[in-house]
Motif scaffolding. Sequence first.
Motif, PDB file in Angstrom:
ATOM      1  N   GLN A  28       0.801  -1.223   0.000  1.00  0.00           N
ATOM      2  CA  GLN A  28       0.000   0.000   0.000  1.00  0.00           C
ATOM      3  C   GLN A  28       0.838   1.279   0.000  1.00  0.00           C
ATOM      4  O   GLN A  28       0.346   2.323  -0.417  1.00  0.00           O
ATOM      5  N   LEU A  29       2.073   1.203   0.479  1.00  0.00           N
ATOM      6  CA  LEU A  29       2.894   2.403   0.539  1.00  0.00           C
ATOM      7  C   LEU A  29       3.816   2.426  -0.682  1.00  0.00           C
ATOM      8  O   LEU A  29       4.867   1.788  -0.704  1.00  0.00           O
ATOM      9  N   ASP A  30       3.380   3.120  -1.717  1.00  0.00           N
ATOM     10  CA  ASP A  30       4.149   3.304  -2.945  1.00  0.00           C
ATOM     11  C   ASP A  30       4.613   1.991  -3.576  1.00  0.00           C
ATOM     12  O   ASP A  30       5.653   1.939  -4.217  1.00  0.00           O
ATOM     13  N   GLY A  31       3.853   0.918  -3.365  1.00  0.00           N
ATOM     14  CA  GLY A  31       4.149  -0.363  -4.001  1.00  0.00           C
ATOM     15  C   GLY A  31       5.258  -1.172  -3.345  1.00  0.00           C
ATOM     16  O   GLY A  31       5.665  -2.203  -3.884  1.00  0.00           O
ATOM     17  N   HIS A  32       5.731  -0.748  -2.183  1.00  0.00           N
ATOM     18  CA  HIS A  32       6.814  -1.467  -1.497  1.00  0.00           C
ATOM     19  C   HIS A  32       6.252  -2.560  -0.596  1.00  0.00           C
ATOM     20  O   HIS A  32       5.308  -2.330   0.153  1.00  0.00           O
ATOM     21  N   LYS A  33       6.860  -3.730  -0.663  1.00  0.00           N
ATOM     22  CA  LYS A  33       6.428  -4.871   0.143  1.00  0.00           C
ATOM     23  C   LYS A  33       7.135  -4.847   1.497  1.00  0.00           C
ATOM     24  O   LYS A  33       8.359  -4.778   1.566  1.00  0.00           O
ATOM     25  N   PHE A  34       6.354  -4.913   2.548  1.00  0.00           N
ATOM     26  CA  PHE A  34       6.885  -4.985   3.910  1.00  0.00           C
ATOM     27  C   PHE A  34       6.556  -6.334   4.523  1.00  0.00           C
ATOM     28  O   PHE A  34       5.531  -6.944   4.200  1.00  0.00           O
ATOM     29  N   ARG A  35       7.427  -6.770   5.399  1.00  0.00           N
ATOM     30  CA  ARG A  35       7.181  -7.954   6.226  1.00  0.00           C
ATOM     31  C   ARG A  35       7.089  -7.486   7.663  1.00  0.00           C
ATOM     32  O   ARG A  35       7.754  -6.540   8.067  1.00  0.00           O
ATOM     33  N   ARG A  36       6.278  -8.182   8.410  1.00  0.00           N
ATOM     34  CA  ARG A  36       6.065  -7.838   9.816  1.00  0.00           C
ATOM     35  C   ARG A  36       6.790  -8.851  10.678  1.00  0.00           C
ATOM     36  O   ARG A  36       6.735 -10.055  10.411  1.00  0.00           O
ATOM     37  N   GLN A  37       7.464  -8.393  11.724  1.00  0.00           N
ATOM     38  CA  GLN A  37       8.217  -9.237  12.646  1.00  0.00           C
ATOM     39  C   GLN A  37       9.162 -10.154  11.874  1.00  0.00           C
ATOM     40  O   GLN A  37       9.083 -11.365  11.927  1.00  0.00           O
ATOM     41  N   HIS A  38      10.061  -9.536  11.142  1.00  0.00           N
ATOM     42  CA  HIS A  38      10.988 -10.231  10.248  1.00  0.00           C
ATOM     43  C   HIS A  38      12.319 -10.492  10.954  1.00  0.00           C
ATOM     44  O   HIS A  38      12.910  -9.578  11.536  1.00  0.00           O
ATOM     45  N   LEU A  39      12.793 -11.713  10.891  1.00  0.00           N
ATOM     46  CA  LEU A  39      14.062 -12.087  11.517  1.00  0.00           C
ATOM     47  C   LEU A  39      15.241 -11.548  10.709  1.00  0.00           C
ATOM     48  O   LEU A  39      15.338 -11.771   9.502  1.00  0.00           O
ATOM     49  N   ILE A  40      16.139 -10.841  11.403  1.00  0.00           N
ATOM     50  CA  ILE A  40      17.391 -10.361  10.810  1.00  0.00           C
ATOM     51  C   ILE A  40      18.479 -10.646  11.838  1.00  0.00           C
ATOM     52  O   ILE A  40      18.537  -9.995  12.884  1.00  0.00           O
ATOM     53  N   GLY A  41      19.325 -11.607  11.538  1.00  0.00           N
ATOM     54  CA  GLY A  41      20.356 -11.996  12.497  1.00  0.00           C
ATOM     55  C   GLY A  41      19.700 -12.413  13.802  1.00  0.00           C
ATOM     56  O   GLY A  41      18.695 -13.130  13.799  1.00  0.00           O
ATOM     57  N   PRO A  42      20.214 -11.916  14.926  1.00  0.00           N
ATOM     58  CA  PRO A  42      19.644 -12.293  16.220  1.00  0.00           C
ATOM     59  C   PRO A  42      18.407 -11.482  16.612  1.00  0.00           C
ATOM     60  O   PRO A  42      17.870 -11.645  17.699  1.00  0.00           O
ATOM     61  N   TYR A  43      17.953 -10.592  15.733  1.00  0.00           N
ATOM     62  CA  TYR A  43      16.874  -9.667  16.066  1.00  0.00           C
ATOM     63  C   TYR A  43      15.612  -9.936  15.253  1.00  0.00           C
ATOM     64  O   TYR A  43      15.659 -10.536  14.184  1.00  0.00           O
ATOM     65  N   ILE A  44      14.507  -9.431  15.781  1.00  0.00           N
ATOM     66  CA  ILE A  44      13.230  -9.468  15.074  1.00  0.00           C
ATOM     67  C   ILE A  44      12.838  -8.019  14.811  1.00  0.00           C
ATOM     68  O   ILE A  44      12.569  -7.255  15.741  1.00  0.00           O
ATOM     69  N   ALA A  45      12.858  -7.633  13.532  1.00  0.00           N
ATOM     70  CA  ALA A  45      12.498  -6.264  13.147  1.00  0.00           C
ATOM     71  C   ALA A  45      10.978  -6.132  13.134  1.00  0.00           C
ATOM     72  O   ALA A  45      10.279  -7.026  12.645  1.00  0.00           O
ATOM     73  N   ASP A  46      10.449  -5.029  13.646  1.00  0.00           N
ATOM     74  CA  ASP A  46       8.999  -4.819  13.636  1.00  0.00           C
ATOM     75  C   ASP A  46       8.470  -4.876  12.212  1.00  0.00           C
ATOM     76  O   ASP A  46       7.519  -5.600  11.925  1.00  0.00           O
ATOM     77  N   PHE A  47       9.087  -4.096  11.304  1.00  0.00           N
ATOM     78  CA  PHE A  47       8.683  -4.075   9.900  1.00  0.00           C
ATOM     79  C   PHE A  47       9.946  -3.988   9.051  1.00  0.00           C
ATOM     80  O   PHE A  47      10.867  -3.251   9.390  1.00  0.00           O
ATOM     81  N   ALA A  48       9.973  -4.728   7.948  1.00  0.00           N
ATOM     82  CA  ALA A  48      11.145  -4.694   7.066  1.00  0.00           C
ATOM     83  C   ALA A  48      10.705  -4.689   5.614  1.00  0.00           C
ATOM     84  O   ALA A  48       9.840  -5.468   5.218  1.00  0.00           O
ATOM     85  N   CYS A  49      11.297  -3.801   4.844  1.00  0.00           N
ATOM     86  CA  CYS A  49      11.141  -3.787   3.394  1.00  0.00           C
ATOM     87  C   CYS A  49      12.470  -4.294   2.844  1.00  0.00           C
ATOM     88  O   CYS A  49      13.472  -3.568   2.849  1.00  0.00           O
ATOM     89  N   ILE A  50      12.478  -5.542   2.425  1.00  0.00           N
ATOM     90  CA  ILE A  50      13.720  -6.186   2.014  1.00  0.00           C
ATOM     91  C   ILE A  50      14.316  -5.508   0.790  1.00  0.00           C
ATOM     92  O   ILE A  50      15.522  -5.256   0.735  1.00  0.00           O
ATOM     93  N   GLU A  51      13.478  -5.188  -0.205  1.00  0.00           N
ATOM     94  CA  GLU A  51      13.989  -4.583  -1.438  1.00  0.00           C
ATOM     95  C   GLU A  51      14.697  -3.264  -1.168  1.00  0.00           C
ATOM     96  O   GLU A  51      15.691  -2.940  -1.803  1.00  0.00           O
ATOM     97  N   ALA A  52      14.193  -2.479  -0.229  1.00  0.00           N
ATOM     98  CA  ALA A  52      14.784  -1.178   0.085  1.00  0.00           C
ATOM     99  C   ALA A  52      15.774  -1.255   1.248  1.00  0.00           C
ATOM    100  O   ALA A  52      16.383  -0.240   1.602  1.00  0.00           O
ATOM    101  N   ARG A  53      15.925  -2.438   1.845  1.00  0.00           N
ATOM    102  CA  ARG A  53      16.812  -2.620   3.003  1.00  0.00           C
ATOM    103  C   ARG A  53      16.450  -1.612   4.097  1.00  0.00           C
ATOM    104  O   ARG A  53      17.294  -0.955   4.685  1.00  0.00           O
TER     105      ARG A  53
END
Length: 135
Positions: A28-53
């Motif tokens: 919904q936000l300018d066509g960018h895909k977000f994931r919710r509670q996404h694992l990154i290393g030892p952390y869980i990010a609240d929201f992550a847009c992988i394509e935009a890092r």
Amino acid sequence: MRVQNARALRANGTDAEQTLWRHLRSRQLDGHKFRRQHLIGPYIADFACIEARLVVELDGGQHAQAGAVEHDERRTQFLQDQGWHVLRFWNHEVLMELAGVLQAIAQVLNHPHPNPFPPAGEGVEQPTLSCMGRD
């Protein structure tokens, strides 16, 4: 265990997380895909847009307590070292100033860093300008 924690966090999101997710999900936000509670290393990010890092973190009052600020700084530094841009907002900002929060996220998505980091594990480390040509 971390996957189960991420699932539990998704199921029991705060009001601010649920509010922001309604505006980020389904591109919904300018066509960018977000994931919710996404694992990154030892952390869980609240929201992550992988394509935009891009990682978007929402902080409640507990993040202002002793020790939490230092933990958040270490977490942010780890994510940045992995090539992620981190935006942090207080829960009350999402609930009271949602349009401004969405605008700040869109600004980063639509105006990425001019020299983005390569994906984690790729590329050759280059000296920084502050180190070049100085004795």
